[in-house]
Write a protein that holds these residues in place. Structure first.
Motif, PDB file in Angstrom:
ATOM      1  N   ILE A  71       0.844  -1.208   0.000  1.00  0.00           N
ATOM      2  CA  ILE A  71       0.000   0.000   0.000  1.00  0.00           C
ATOM      3  C   ILE A  71       0.872   1.248   0.000  1.00  0.00           C
ATOM      4  O   ILE A  71       0.604   2.222  -0.718  1.00  0.00           O
ATOM      5  N   ILE A  72       1.923   1.242   0.816  1.00  0.00           N
ATOM      6  CA  ILE A  72       2.835   2.392   0.865  1.00  0.00           C
ATOM      7  C   ILE A  72       3.471   2.629  -0.501  1.00  0.00           C
ATOM      8  O   ILE A  72       3.555   3.764  -0.989  1.00  0.00           O
ATOM      9  N   ILE A  73       3.912   1.544  -1.145  1.00  0.00           N
ATOM     10  CA  ILE A  73       4.513   1.659  -2.473  1.00  0.00           C
ATOM     11  C   ILE A  73       3.511   2.242  -3.463  1.00  0.00           C
ATOM     12  O   ILE A  73       3.828   3.153  -4.239  1.00  0.00           O
ATOM     13  N   ALA A  74       2.290   1.702  -3.442  1.00  0.00           N
ATOM     14  CA  ALA A  74       1.256   2.175  -4.369  1.00  0.00           C
ATOM     15  C   ALA A  74       0.947   3.642  -4.143  1.00  0.00           C
ATOM     16  O   ALA A  74       0.799   4.422  -5.096  1.00  0.00           O
ATOM     17  N   GLN A  75       0.853   4.055  -2.884  1.00  0.00           N
ATOM     18  CA  GLN A  75       0.533   5.447  -2.580  1.00  0.00           C
ATOM     19  C   GLN A  75       1.676   6.383  -2.933  1.00  0.00           C
ATOM     20  O   GLN A  75       1.442   7.527  -3.336  1.00  0.00           O
ATOM     21  N   CYS A  76       2.901   5.909  -2.801  1.00  0.00           N
ATOM     22  CA  CYS A  76       4.049   6.722  -3.207  1.00  0.00           C
ATOM     23  C   CYS A  76       4.041   6.928  -4.713  1.00  0.00           C
ATOM     24  O   CYS A  76       4.216   8.049  -5.205  1.00  0.00           O
ATOM     25  N   LEU A  77       3.809   5.853  -5.476  1.00  0.00           N
ATOM     26  CA  LEU A  77       3.716   5.961  -6.930  1.00  0.00           C
ATOM     27  C   LEU A  77       2.581   6.889  -7.338  1.00  0.00           C
ATOM     28  O   LEU A  77       2.687   7.643  -8.303  1.00  0.00           O
ATOM     29  N   ASN A  78       1.493   6.825  -6.582  1.00  0.00           N
ATOM     30  CA  ASN A  78       0.271   7.534  -6.939  1.00  0.00           C
ATOM     31  C   ASN A  78       0.185   8.920  -6.314  1.00  0.00           C
ATOM     32  O   ASN A  78      -0.810   9.622  -6.502  1.00  0.00           O
ATOM     33  N   ARG A  91      -1.966   9.965   0.083  1.00  0.00           N
ATOM     34  CA  ARG A  91      -1.675  10.222   1.495  1.00  0.00           C
ATOM     35  C   ARG A  91      -2.031   9.041   2.406  1.00  0.00           C
ATOM     36  O   ARG A  91      -1.862   9.132   3.623  1.00  0.00           O
ATOM     37  N   LEU A  92      -2.533   7.977   1.837  1.00  0.00           N
ATOM     38  CA  LEU A  92      -2.964   6.844   2.646  1.00  0.00           C
ATOM     39  C   LEU A  92      -1.780   6.045   3.189  1.00  0.00           C
ATOM     40  O   LEU A  92      -1.952   5.194   4.056  1.00  0.00           O
ATOM     41  N   TRP A  93      -0.593   6.304   2.697  1.00  0.00           N
ATOM     42  CA  TRP A  93       0.592   5.562   3.103  1.00  0.00           C
ATOM     43  C   TRP A  93       0.828   5.646   4.604  1.00  0.00           C
ATOM     44  O   TRP A  93       1.308   4.683   5.226  1.00  0.00           O
ATOM     45  N   LYS A  94       0.509   6.795   5.204  1.00  0.00           N
ATOM     46  CA  LYS A  94       0.806   6.998   6.625  1.00  0.00           C
ATOM     47  C   LYS A  94       0.000   6.045   7.498  1.00  0.00           C
ATOM     48  O   LYS A  94       0.517   5.477   8.463  1.00  0.00           O
ATOM     49  N   GLN A  95      -1.285   5.858   7.161  1.00  0.00           N
ATOM     50  CA  GLN A  95      -2.104   4.919   7.932  1.00  0.00           C
ATOM     51  C   GLN A  95      -1.578   3.491   7.758  1.00  0.00           C
ATOM     52  O   GLN A  95      -1.586   2.700   8.703  1.00  0.00           O
ATOM     53  N   THR A 133       8.037  19.632   1.997  1.00  0.00           N
ATOM     54  CA  THR A 133       7.980  18.182   2.162  1.00  0.00           C
ATOM     55  C   THR A 133       6.986  17.726   3.221  1.00  0.00           C
ATOM     56  O   THR A 133       6.542  16.580   3.197  1.00  0.00           O
ATOM     57  N   ASN A 134       6.631  18.578   4.147  1.00  0.00           N
ATOM     58  CA  ASN A 134       5.710  18.191   5.218  1.00  0.00           C
ATOM     59  C   ASN A 134       4.266  18.416   4.772  1.00  0.00           C
ATOM     60  O   ASN A 134       3.486  19.101   5.433  1.00  0.00           O
ATOM     61  N   SER A 135       3.911  17.818   3.637  1.00  0.00           N
ATOM     62  CA  SER A 135       2.593  18.054   3.046  1.00  0.00           C
ATOM     63  C   SER A 135       1.668  16.847   3.161  1.00  0.00           C
ATOM     64  O   SER A 135       0.532  16.899   2.708  1.00  0.00           O
ATOM     65  N   GLY A 136       2.161  15.770   3.748  1.00  0.00           N
ATOM     66  CA  GLY A 136       1.358  14.564   3.847  1.00  0.00           C
ATOM     67  C   GLY A 136       1.658  13.556   2.755  1.00  0.00           C
ATOM     68  O   GLY A 136       1.179  12.422   2.809  1.00  0.00           O
ATOM     69  N   LEU A 137       2.437  13.949   1.742  1.00  0.00           N
ATOM     70  CA  LEU A 137       2.862  13.029   0.691  1.00  0.00           C
ATOM     71  C   LEU A 137       4.188  12.392   1.082  1.00  0.00           C
ATOM     72  O   LEU A 137       4.942  12.952   1.886  1.00  0.00           O
ATOM     73  N   LEU A 138       4.479  11.253   0.504  1.00  0.00           N
ATOM     74  CA  LEU A 138       5.725  10.559   0.794  1.00  0.00           C
ATOM     75  C   LEU A 138       6.609  10.585  -0.438  1.00  0.00           C
ATOM     76  O   LEU A 138       6.205  10.147  -1.512  1.00  0.00           O
ATOM     77  N   VAL A 139       7.809  11.137  -0.289  1.00  0.00           N
ATOM     78  CA  VAL A 139       8.784  11.133  -1.382  1.00  0.00           C
ATOM     79  C   VAL A 139      10.058  10.494  -0.863  1.00  0.00           C
ATOM     80  O   VAL A 139      10.408  10.599   0.311  1.00  0.00           O
ATOM     81  N   PHE A 140      10.753   9.804  -1.783  1.00  0.00           N
ATOM     82  CA  PHE A 140      11.993   9.103  -1.415  1.00  0.00           C
ATOM     83  C   PHE A 140      13.157   9.684  -2.191  1.00  0.00           C
ATOM     84  O   PHE A 140      13.015  10.073  -3.318  1.00  0.00           O
TER      85      PHE A 140
END
Length: 546
Positions: A265-272, A275-279, A539-546
């Motif tokens: 789910i985290i991978i999918a949300q990062c690609l997409n 913001r659901l990655w955090k949960q 970066t503190n926007s709720g999105l995940l970037v690597f």
């Protein structure tokens, strides 16, 4: 009836034609060994076995063989001589005549067991086409997802269990997200070619034909499907944890499936760019704590087998990378490695090749240093409100120690020319990014300070050199942090280019565009007169970037 209708040829579908014609509901001319339709499309023509002569004794009804891990493994690991993986697959001595699987047992059947919907099966095939859609999975031939026993997962159909459903849905969520970004990449003219197929799961010739057909799908629809499956999978994960923990019993295997689902789910949300990655990450952390923490999980896995320990360690390492990145972006305290120098991070490694550093592009030891920097940054926020100088002196000594450690790492790079070059460039980027964080966040230096500018530019240089030698790494967050402190316009433009050039590569997904927007936001704030705006404003926007 008109005269034209009188002369219209009347077709009746043959019941004895080849399997391909019968499957497509086409009339077969029944020419042998190859019918005309199969000959025209250069496909293998297979006829069903001749039916036995009728007998007065009624034969017992044959049962369809139940799939097992070994037979399903063939779907993921076809023989090098396989042709169309959707039609036939080699079984060696276990198959029928000529080593071919009987016509009623095809890999498509196995996918159908797990994914009864045709669109879901198409997405799963997309996942098998592109190994690069699975982040942090070392690109090993015929191992599409190294932290997941894929063949074992495909044993079960949807509805078999909550844990199995959660995992299957999370996998196709990754595929839908990547498929959407691939369509976007083509539509926006970022690239005019498809990324390479990483693993030999389906034949390349058929793969490109299917991709051409599938790209006609809607970009927005695929992105919505990805979010929908992520949401559904997460809901099932949370339901399973609550249900099993309340009395049904959460076994190790169930927990492992749920952890893998959370990572997917985290991978999918990062690609997409969701913001659901955090949960999903918080659910995974709760599961890890429920099992006694990483060290206890690894000890239990080691008692099972070496391969199980590797699989569990890769899962945990992936979650640590997520934790490190979210802390660098937000200033939060780490959740998984809360103490510095966690022993479990080092004690269960026998071979660097099967650790996360090859896939992430950064040495595992530097990931641990980044975790310690995050601990110190969060600690500094707390100490700002304390008056006890003893705590502050101890903290400052830790900061000096970690900065010295980063200098030692940088000095060692010139002696590591024989290492994986991608990891070497990733190390240079990461070490200099951490030096920027230490100097700005912990030593409170301005962005214009010489030490800050030198570290930031050294990171940009490593990005560029890696790209020129075709050993570059993405590391979007590192590009944002180091790029955000650069002062000169030409250097700022180069920092933008480090991110935007990923649009034309196989690493492109929606997070690339979001990362470019984050960096531009910081530059815009500086141009508006704000002194040394923090990268965390972007970066503190709720999105995940690597």
């Amino acid at each position: 009836m008109t005269e034209l209708e009188d002369y219209r040829p009347k077709f009746t579908r043959s019941r004895t034609g080849c399997l391909r014609c019968r499957k497509g509901k086409h009339k077969c001319d029944e020419e042998k060994p190859t019918c005309r339709r199969c000959h025209n499309v250069s496909k293998e023509c297979v006829y069903p076995p001749e039916p036995p002569p009728r007998s007065t004794v009624r034969a017992p009804k044959k049962k369809r063989p139940k799939p097992n891990a070994e037979s399903i493994e063939e779907l993921v690991r076809p023989e090098s001589g396989s042709r169309d993986a959707c039609d036939t697959i080699s079984l060696g001595n276990n198959g029928g005549s000529n080593g071919m699987m009987p016509f009623y047992l095809t890999p498509s059947d196995y996918l159908t067991l797990s994914f009864p919907d045709a669109q879901e099966r198409d997405l799963m095939r997309h996942l098998l086409y592109f190994g690069n859609v699975v982040m942090y999975s070392v690109p090993v031939q015929n191992e599409p997802i190294q932290f997941l026993h894929l063949a074992k997962c495909l044993q079960h159909s949807r509805g078999f269990s909550l844990e199995s459903d959660a995992l299957l849905l999370s996998l196709i969520s990754i595929a839908a997200g990547h498929k959407s970004s691939l369509i976007a990449q083509q539509e926006k003219k970022y690239s005019d070619k498809y990324p390479p197929i990483r693993w030999d799961v389906l034949s390349e010739s058929n793969g490109h034909a299917n991709l051409q057909h599938s790209v006609g799908a809607s970009q927005s629809a695929q992105r919505m499907i990805s979010d929908h499956f992520s949401t559904t999978s997460l809901s099932i994960c949370q339901t399973a944890v609550a249900f099993r923990a309340s009395g049904s019993g959460l076994t190790t295997e169930m927990s492992n499936l749920l952890l893998t689902s959370a990572l997917a789910i985290i991978i999918a949300q990062c690609l997409n760019a969701g913001r659901l990655w955090k949960q999903a990450f918080e659910t995974a952390c709760d599961l890890i704590e429920l099992r006694g923490g990483p060290a206890q999980m690894l000890e239990q896995a080691k008692a099972t087998s070496e391969s199980e320990m590797v699989r569990i360690r890769l899962l945990l390492e992936n979650f640590v990378v997520v934790d490190v990145c979210q802390c660098l972006a937000s200033g939060l305290a780490p959740r998984l490695m809360r103490e510095p120098f966690a022993l479990w991070w080092y004690d269960y490694v026998s071979n660097d090749a099967d650790t996360v550093h090859n896939s992430y592009g950064v040495d595992r030891a530097i990931v641990e240093v980044a975790n310690r920097v995050n601990i110190l940054v969060h600690e500094s926020f707390v100490l700002d409100s304390m008056l006890d100088k003893g705590y502050l002196d101890t903290h400052n000594q830790k900061v000096e120690n970690v900065l010295q450690e980063l200098h030692i790492w940088e000095t060692s790079f010139s002696q590591q020319s024989d290492r994986n070059l991608r990891v070497l460039y990733g190390n240079r980027v990461m070490v200099n990014m951490l030096k920027v964080v230490v100097n700005v966040d912990l030593l409170k230096k301005s962005h214009s300070d010489l030490a800050v500018q030198e570290a930031a530019w050294a990171a940009m240089t490593a990005f560029e050199e890696g790209k020129q030698l075709d050993h570059g790494v993405g590391l979007l967050l590192a590009a944002i942090i180091t790029g955000s402190v650069l002062q000169e316009e030409t250097k700022r433009a180069q920092a933008r280019g480090v991110i935007t050039r990923l649009r034309a590569t196989a690493d492109y997904a929606y997070d690339v565009d979001e990362a470019a927007a984050m960096l531009d936001k910081v530059y815009r704030l500086r141009d508006e007169g704000i002194v040394d705006p923090s990268w965390r404003l972007g970066t503190n926007s709720g999105l995940l970037v690597f």
